[in-house]
Scaffold this motif. Structure first.
Motif, PDB file in Angstrom:
ATOM      1  N   SER B  92     -13.886 -10.954  -5.673  1.00 31.29           N
ATOM      2  CA  SER B  92     -12.958 -10.416  -4.677  1.00 31.29           C
ATOM      3  C   SER B  92     -13.639  -9.410  -3.766  1.00 31.29           C
ATOM      4  O   SER B  92     -13.181  -9.171  -2.649  1.00 31.29           O
ATOM      5  N   TYR B  95     -15.070 -10.317  -0.082  1.00 33.17           N
ATOM      6  CA  TYR B  95     -14.152 -10.563   1.037  1.00 33.17           C
ATOM      7  C   TYR B  95     -14.377  -9.550   2.148  1.00 33.17           C
ATOM      8  O   TYR B  95     -14.594  -8.360   1.903  1.00 33.17           O
ATOM      9  N   ARG B  97     -13.370  -9.374   6.668  1.00 35.74           N
ATOM     10  CA  ARG B  97     -13.090 -10.013   7.953  1.00 35.74           C
ATOM     11  C   ARG B  97     -13.652  -9.220   9.122  1.00 35.74           C
ATOM     12  O   ARG B  97     -13.489  -9.609  10.265  1.00 35.74           O
ATOM     13  N   SER B 219      -7.853  -5.980   6.584  1.00 33.23           N
ATOM     14  CA  SER B 219      -6.889  -7.087   6.598  1.00 33.23           C
ATOM     15  C   SER B 219      -6.113  -7.158   5.294  1.00 33.23           C
ATOM     16  O   SER B 219      -5.059  -7.795   5.232  1.00 33.23           O
ATOM     17  N   GLU B 220      -6.624  -6.549   4.260  1.00 35.05           N
ATOM     18  CA  GLU B 220      -5.883  -6.565   3.005  1.00 35.05           C
ATOM     19  C   GLU B 220      -4.654  -5.656   3.086  1.00 35.05           C
ATOM     20  O   GLU B 220      -3.724  -5.815   2.294  1.00 35.05           O
ATOM     21  N   PHE B 223      -2.673  -7.523   6.761  1.00 30.44           N
ATOM     22  CA  PHE B 223      -2.284  -8.927   6.621  1.00 30.44           C
ATOM     23  C   PHE B 223      -1.978  -9.536   7.998  1.00 30.44           C
ATOM     24  O   PHE B 223      -0.824  -9.850   8.311  1.00 30.44           O
ATOM     25  N   PRO B 224      -2.998  -9.710   8.812  1.00 29.79           N
ATOM     26  CA  PRO B 224      -2.769 -10.157  10.193  1.00 29.79           C
ATOM     27  C   PRO B 224      -2.637 -11.671  10.333  1.00 29.79           C
ATOM     28  O   PRO B 224      -2.755 -12.192  11.442  1.00 29.79           O
ATOM     29  N   PHE B 225      -2.431 -12.389   9.278  1.00 27.78           N
ATOM     30  CA  PHE B 225      -2.405 -13.853   9.358  1.00 27.78           C
ATOM     31  C   PHE B 225      -1.045 -14.327   9.879  1.00 27.78           C
ATOM     32  O   PHE B 225      -0.013 -13.764   9.552  1.00 27.78           O
ATOM     33  N   ASP B 226      -1.090 -15.403  10.675  1.00 25.91           N
ATOM     34  CA  ASP B 226       0.178 -15.994  11.132  1.00 25.91           C
ATOM     35  C   ASP B 226       0.160 -17.503  11.028  1.00 25.91           C
ATOM     36  O   ASP B 226       1.092 -18.166  11.432  1.00 25.91           O
ATOM     37  N   GLU B 227      -0.893 -18.052  10.501  1.00 20.46           N
ATOM     38  CA  GLU B 227      -0.988 -19.502  10.405  1.00 20.46           C
ATOM     39  C   GLU B 227      -0.702 -19.963   8.982  1.00 20.46           C
ATOM     40  O   GLU B 227      -1.304 -19.449   8.031  1.00 20.46           O
ATOM     41  N   PHE B 231      -3.897 -20.311   0.691  1.00 20.61           N
ATOM     42  CA  PHE B 231      -4.687 -19.106   0.427  1.00 20.61           C
ATOM     43  C   PHE B 231      -5.371 -19.283  -0.922  1.00 20.61           C
ATOM     44  O   PHE B 231      -4.741 -19.679  -1.902  1.00 20.61           O
ATOM     45  N   TYR B 251       4.360  -8.553   2.039  1.00 21.16           N
ATOM     46  CA  TYR B 251       3.054  -8.274   1.455  1.00 21.16           C
ATOM     47  C   TYR B 251       2.625  -6.835   1.751  1.00 21.16           C
ATOM     48  O   TYR B 251       2.136  -6.105   0.878  1.00 21.16           O
ATOM     49  N   LEU B 254       4.323  -4.441  -0.344  1.00 21.56           N
ATOM     50  CA  LEU B 254       3.844  -4.457  -1.724  1.00 21.56           C
ATOM     51  C   LEU B 254       2.497  -3.754  -1.871  1.00 21.56           C
ATOM     52  O   LEU B 254       2.278  -2.990  -2.827  1.00 21.56           O
ATOM     53  N   ILE B 255       1.606  -4.008  -0.916  1.00 20.49           N
ATOM     54  CA  ILE B 255       0.276  -3.419  -1.038  1.00 20.49           C
ATOM     55  C   ILE B 255       0.324  -1.905  -0.849  1.00 20.49           C
ATOM     56  O   ILE B 255      -0.374  -1.147  -1.534  1.00 20.49           O
TER      57      ILE B 255
END
Lengths: 664, 300
Positions: B92, B95, B97, B219-220, B223-227, B231, B251, B254-255
Motif C-alpha cells: 500500500s 501508492y 498520484r 488522493s487518499e 478521493f478525486p475519482f469520478d470514473e 478498484f 469515503y 470515513l477517512i
C-alpha cells in the motif's frame, strides 16, 4: 423545412445511442489501484445515480451530431427562402389528362404530384395549370390563389383523347414568351411513347428548366378492343369481327360481347396475350333497317377506357344503278355489265334496266349512277331531267357503241367521232393513261393494267377529250372523264356487249366497273366509328341548324354560319339532328384512340433534354424530381450539416479528452 | 530556509539517498536561527571552529584566551540515544498520484531523519517491514551508510508481503531492540485505530519514545475519482467495482473520521503522531522531529 428522403429521418432513433452511452457507462477495464479498500463499499453498477445523464455538454454534442447526420441524409431543403417566397417567379404545370391517365391509380398519383409541386412553392409564386391530351387547356393562368388552383385541379379528370406533348408544350412556350422567355415547367404524365412525335424538340425557350413527374407504371395489365370490321354479305347480313389486344400480364382468355342497341347479342371467348392480338368473330347478323348503336366489350380491367369499341351498325351501303339500253336490244347485250355490277359489295350496286324509251323521271331520281349503253342521249324532258340529275351529283356512264351520242355540254368537250375506227384484224390495245385515278381504285398496280389483254376491234375515237383516263394504242382516248355541275361522267369509246371490244371478258372489267360506279356517284364509305379527336364532316341541311347530342346526353346547336363539322372529343355515340322535326338523325361513334392502349413508354429524361433545346440537365430520378429536388440541390443544406457534424465531432473529441471518465 | 530542496517532487530527481539527505539536512539546518545539535555527552572528543548558530556556552574560552580564536568543544556521543526508523514497505505504500509514492516519501523522510540524527551523534538504525520484518540495520554510530544503502534497495511488498497488520512485525522489532530508543514509525496505518494503538504501543515497552509519521497521498483524503472502475487493493489484490459520486463523499467522511480517531488514540497511548501528506515539503516533518527530539532531551 422539407425533406426529399424523409425515410432517413428514421435514423433519428440513433439518438438513443448517446443517451444510452451517457446512462450506461461501462466499467473501465484498467483497474484503479488503491492502497486499501477498507473505506470503500462494494456497490452495484446500475444505481439510480448511475442512470442519470452526466456530462451534458458532451451529450448535447453527440446528440446534435447524430441528429444532423440523419437530417443531412434526408436531403433537407427550405421551401420558402429568399426570392422564392417573393413574387416574380412563375411555374407552369402540365397535367396529362389523356385516356391512359385513367388507368388504375394513375390519376390519383398525378393529382398528388401536382399538389406536391404546388405546395412546395413559395406563396408568391404564380402557377399556371395546363391540362392536355391532344389539345391543351389552361385551367389556371399565372395565379397565386392556391385555393382556385386546387379547385381547378379537382374539376379536371382523364378524358378519352390521345395524349400529345406538342400542344401543351406549345401553349407553355407561348406563355413563357409572354413573360419574357425561360421559366420553369413541370410535366406530370405517364409519358407514353406515342405522345412524343419528335416535333416537340426545342419548343420551349432556351434556358427553361423542365422537370418531369412520371406517374406511369410498366405493370399495367389491360385488354383492349381496338377495332371492329363489318363485312356485308350478299344475303343482307353482316359479320362483325373485333380485334382484341392485350398489354401486360400473361396470356389470358376473356369474353368478348357484341352489344347492339343496348342488348347483348353474342359473346365469344378469345385468348390473347401481350404482342398477340386476337380476333373475336361473331356470327352474321341480319342487317338492320336503320343505323343502330353497337359495341364490342371485354371485362373491365386496369385501363377501362379501351375496354369497349363503339360502332354504328347499319344497313349495307347501296348505289342504285340505272342501265338504259336500246329498245329491243338482246338481253345478252347488257349481260356482262349487269353481272359485273351485281357482285359489288360495300357498296352494293343494284341494277335497274330500262329501255331508252321507257325511262321515267322516278328511275332517274332513284339512281345514283345512270349507264347509257349503246343508246343515244335521251332527248326531250327525259334528257333534260337526266342532265339535271347529273348536275346535282349523279353519275353518268356512256358506252358509245354504234348508236350512242352525247349531250351538247359533254359532246363539245369530248367530240366523239361519228365514224368508227375499225381494227378488225388484230384489235386495238388500250391502257390506262392515269392509273392512279379513283376509277381504277379496285385494280392495284400489282395486277398490271386494267385493260391488259383486251382487244377493241371497233371504236369511236374521242377526238377532243381533255381528260383521257385510258387510250388506245393509236393514241386516241378510249375512256374520258368530264364533270358536269356536281356530277361526273365517263365516256367509253366502244361498248360492253362483247361485240366491239372483248373488255367485258377480261379480269379487269369487274373492278373497273365497280371503281367507275363509286367514282361517278362520289361514294365515300361512311366510317362505322371515329377515334376521339377526329372531326366528322356533316351534311348541312337546307334549312335550320344542326343539333348535336353528345355521349353524355348534353345537347348543343352548331353554328349555322360555321362549318358543318364536329370534333368528337369524347368516346361514345354522338347524334346529329337537323332542326326540322322529321329530319333524319346521323349517328356517329367515337372511341379512345388505339394508341392509348400502347404500353410503350417514353424516357422522361429524353423529353426534358429535347424540349428545352438541350440546355438543361437530365431531370433527377422520379422520387427526387420536381421543384423540391431542384431547391434541395441549390441550397445544399446537407453539405452544411455534414460540415457541422465534423466540427461537432472534433469538439467532442477535444472535450472528451479533457474530461476524464468519459466513455468515448 | 529554502524549500527548493525540500519539495518531495524535487527530491525525487536526486540520485542517491545520502546526497539527498545531506542536501536536505544541511539546507534545512542552515535556515535555522539556532543550531539543532545538542551534545549530550561529557566526554570531550575534539575542538572545532565556531560556526554561526553554535551555542556560545560551548565556546572554549580558555582556548580563546590562548589563541584568540573561537573553538567549541565536541564530545563523544556514546551516551546519545538510539534512533531507529521503522519503515513500512508494504504494497500500500507504493501508492502515489502526485509523482511520489508514499514509499518514496517515506524513504526520503527516513534518510533525512537518519542523517540528521547521525549529525546529532545518535546511533541510527533501520527496520523495514510489511507483514513481517524484511530488513534490520541495528542502531550504531557507524550504520548510517548501511541504513541508507538498505533504503536504496527497498522495494514495496515483496513476495507474501501484502496485507497483514503492524502488530507482528513491530513485536518482532521489539524483540531485537531491547535498549531504550527513539522509534520513528513511518507508515500509512491502514488498520483500525484501536488495533494501531495496540500494535504501536508495543514499541513503548522498553521505555522508548515513539514518533509516528502517518504518510498519506493527498488522493487518499480527497478521493478525486469520478470514473466508475474496478478498484484494486494494493495490499490484497482484491478488486471491487466502485462508482464514485456519492460514494466519494462518504469515503472522505470515513477517512477523516479514521484520521481523527487515529490521532486521538495515538495521543491517548502517549505516542507522538504526525500526519504527513506526500505533497508536503520535508521540512515540516524535520521540524516536527526536532521539536519532539528537543522535548525528549529536556525530559531526559
Amino acid at each position: 423545412m422539407g425533406f426529399l428522403a424523409p425515410l432517413f429521418l428514421a435514423a433519428l432513433a440513433a439518438l438513443a445511442i448517446p443517451v444510452l452511452v451517457h446512462l450506461t457507462h461501462k466499467e473501465r477495464k484498467e483497474p484503479q489501484v488503491f492502497p486499501s479498500l477498507m473505506f470503500l463499499q462494494r456497490i452495484p453498477f446500475r444505481t439510480r445515480r448511475h442512470q442519470r445523464i452526466r456530462h451534458w455538454l458532451l451529450f448535447a454534442l453527440r446528440a446534435a451530431a447524430v441528429a444532423l447526420l440523419a437530417a443531412a441524409f434526408a436531403r433537407p431543403f427550405l421551401p420558402r427562402v429568399g426570392a422564392e417566397a417573393g413574387g416574380g417567379r412563375s411555374v407552369i404545370v402540365l397535367l396529362d389528362r389523356s385516356a391512359s391517365m385513367g388507368a388504375a391509380g394513375r390519376w390519383a398519383r398525378a393529382q398528388r404530384e401536382v399538389r406536391t409541386a404546388i405546395d412546395t412553392l413559395g406563396p408568391g409564386t404564380a402557377v399556371t395549370l395546363i391540362a392536355f391530351d391532344d389539345r391543351a387547356e389552361a385551367l389556371a393562368r399565372n395565379s397565386t390563389d392556391r385555393t382556385a388552383i386546387a379547385g381547378a385541379l379537382a374539376r379536371v379528370s382523364p378524358g378519352s383523347a390521345a395524349g400529345r406533348f406538342g400542344p401543351a408544350l406549345r401553349l407553355a412556350a407561348s406563355l413563357l414568351e409572354e413573360r419574357g422567355g425561360a421559366g420553369e415547367v413541370v410535366v406530370v404524365s405517364d409519358f407514353p411513347q406515342r405522345a412524343w412525335t419528335g416535333d416537340e424538340a426545342g419548343i420551349l425557350p432556351a434556358g427553361t428548366h423542365l422537370t418531369t413527374r412520371d406517374v406511369g407504371d410498366s405493370a399495367l395489365a389491360s385488354v383492349a378492343v381496338t377495332s371492329v370490321v363489318l363485312e356485308h354479305t350478299t344475303d343482307a347480313r353482316t359479320t362483325v369481327t373485333a380485334r382484341i389486344v392485350a398489354t401486360g400480364g400473361r396470356e389470358r382468355t376473356v369474353p368478348a360481347t357484341l352489344e347492339v342497341a343496348g342488348r347483348d347479342v353474342q359473346t365469344v371467348r378469345v385468348s390473347t396475350g401481350p404482342g398477340e392480338p386476337a380476333l373475336a368473330r361473331f356470327e352474321a347478323l341480319r342487317d338492320p333497317e336503320e343505323p343502330r348503336r353497337a359495341r364490342v366489350r371485354v371485362p373491365a380491367d386496369d385501363l377501362p377506357a379501351d375496354d369497349a369499341h363503339h360502332f354504328v351498325f347499319g344497313p349495307a351501303p347501296r348505289l342504285p344503278v340505272l342501265l338504259v339500253t336500246r329498245p329491243g336490244a338482246r338481253a345478252a347485250d347488257a349481260l356482262y355489265l349487269r353481272q359485273a355490277l351485281a357482285v359489288a359489295r360495300d357498296p352494293a350496286l343494284p341494277v335497274t334496266t330500262r329501255a331508252a324509251n321507257a325511262v321515267r323521271a322516278a328511275d332517274l331520281d332513284a339512281a345514283a349512277v345512270i349507264v347509257l349503253h349503246d343508246v343515244p342521249f335521251p332527248g326531250g324532258e327525259t334528257g333534260r331531267h337526266l342532265l339535271e340529275r347529273i348536275r346535282e351529283g349523279a353519275g353518268l356512264f356512256i358506252a358509245l357503241g354504234a348508236q350512242g351520242s352525247l349531250p351538247g355540254e359533254i359532246g363539245t368537250s369530248i367530240a366523239p367521232s361519228l365514224r368508227p375506227t375499225d381494227r378488225a384484224e388484230l384489235g386495238a390495245a388500250a391502257a390506262a393513261a392515269e392509273p392512279t385515278h379513283p376509277v381504277f381504285s379496285g385494280w392495284d398496280g400489282a395486277r398490271g393494267d386494267p385493260f391488259a389483254g383486251s382487244r377493241t376491234f371497233r371504236y369511236r375515237p374521242l377526238e377532243r377529250a381533255r381528260t383521257a383516263l385510258a387510250r388506245f394504242d393509236d393514241g386516241t382516248a378510249a375512256l374520258a372523264a368530264v364533270r358536269l355541275g356536281s356530277g361526273r361522267a365517263l365516256v367509253w369509246a366502244a361498248d360492253f356487249a362483247n361485240r366491239w371490244s372483248d373488255l367485258p371478258l377480261q379480269p379487269g372489267f369487274v373492278p373497273l366497273m365497280h371503281g367507275a360506279a363509286r367514282w361517278l356517284a362520289g361514294y365515300a364509305p361512311a366510317p362505322t366509328a371515329f377515334a376521339v379527336g377526329e372531326v366528322a364532316e356533316l351534311a348541312r341541311p337546307a334549312a335550320g341548324a344542326l343539333v348535336l347530342e353528345r355521349p353524355d346526353g348534353r345537347r348543343e346547336a352548331l353554328d349555322p354560319e360555321g362549318p358543318a363539322r364536329v370534333r368528337l372529343d369524347a368516346s361514345g355515340f354522338w347524334l346529329v339532328r337537323g332542326a326540322a322535326a322529321r329530319a333524319q338523325a346521323l349517328l356517329l361513334a367515337a372511341n379512345v384512340p388505339t394508341e392509348e392502349s400502347d404500353p410503350a413508354r417514353l424516357d422522361p429524361s429524353r423529353l426534358g433534354l429535347a424540349v428545352a433545346g438541350g440546355t438543361v440537365a437530365a431531370p433527377p430520378p422520379r422520387e427526387l424530381a420536381g421543384p423540391p429536388a431542384e431547391r434541395e440541390r441549390r441550397q445544399r443544406l446537407w453539405w452544411f450539416m455534414l460540415a457541422t457534424v465534423l466540427v461537432l465531432l472534433a469538439a467532442e473529441t477535444v472535450i472528451a479528452q479533457r474530461t476524464r471518465g468519459i466513455i468515448g | 530556509m529554502s524549500a527548493r530542496f525540500l519539495d518531495p517532487q524535487v527530491l525525487a530527481r536526486i540520485d542517491g539517498l545520502e546526497l539527498l539527505a545531506r542536501t536536505v539536512v544541511e539546507g534545512f539546518i542552515s535556515g535555522l536561527h539556532q543550531s539543532p545539535y545538542h551534545g549530550l555527552s561529557t566526554d570531550f572528543a575534539e575542538h572545532r571552529p565556531y560556526l554561526p548558530g553554535d551555542d556560545i556556552r560551548r565556546v572554549d574560552w580558555r582556548l580563546w584566551g590562548r589563541t584568540d580564536r573561537f573553538y567549541v568543544k565536541e564530545f563523544e556521543a556514546d551516551t546519545n540515544a538510539n534512533v531507529v526508523v521503522l519503515l513500512d514497505v508494504s504494497r500500500s505504500m507504493a501508492y502515489g498520484r502526485t509523482g511520489v509514492t508514499k514509499l518514496d516519501y517515506g524513504r526520503y523522510l527516513a534518510a533525512t531523519l537518519l542523517y540528521l540524527s547521525r549529525r546529532q551523534r545518535d546511533r541510527v538504525g533501520l527496520v523495514t517491514f510489511d507483514r513481517d520484518v524484511r530488513e534490520v540495520v541495528p542502531p550504531s554510530a557507524r550504520h548510517l551508510e548501511r541504513a541508507l544503502h538498505a533504503l536504496e534497495r527497498v522495494e514495496p511488498g515483496g513476495p507474501g508481503g501484502g496485507g497483514g497488520t503492524l502488530g507482528p512485525p513491530l513485536a518482532r522489532v521489539m524483540a531485537t531492540i531491547r535498549r531504550r530508543s527513539i522509534m520513528i514509525l513511518i507508515s500509512d496505518l491502514y488498520e483500525p485505530p484501536d488495533a494501531l494503538a495496540e500494535s504501536i504501543g508495543v514499541l513503548r515497552g522498553a521505555g522508548s519514545d515513539v514518533i509516528v509519521f502517518h504518510v498519506l497521498d493527498p488522493s487518499e483524503r480527497a478521493f478525486p475519482f469520478d470514473e466508475p472502475a474496478p478498484f484494486e487493493d494494493l495490499e490484497t489484490g482484491e478488486r471491487m467495482p466502485v462508482v464514485p459520486g456519492d460514494q466519494a463523499e462518504r469515503y472522505r467522511a470515513l477517512i477523516e473520521e479514521h484520521l481523527a480517531t487515529v490521532a486521538r488514540r495515538m495521543s491517548e497511548t502517549g505516542l507522538d503522531y504526525e500526519l504527513t501528506m506526500t505533497d508536503r515539503p520535508l521540512d515540516y516533518a524535520l521540524l516536527e522531529y526536532l521539536t519532539r527530539r528537543r522535548a525528549l532531551t529536556r525530559v531526559r
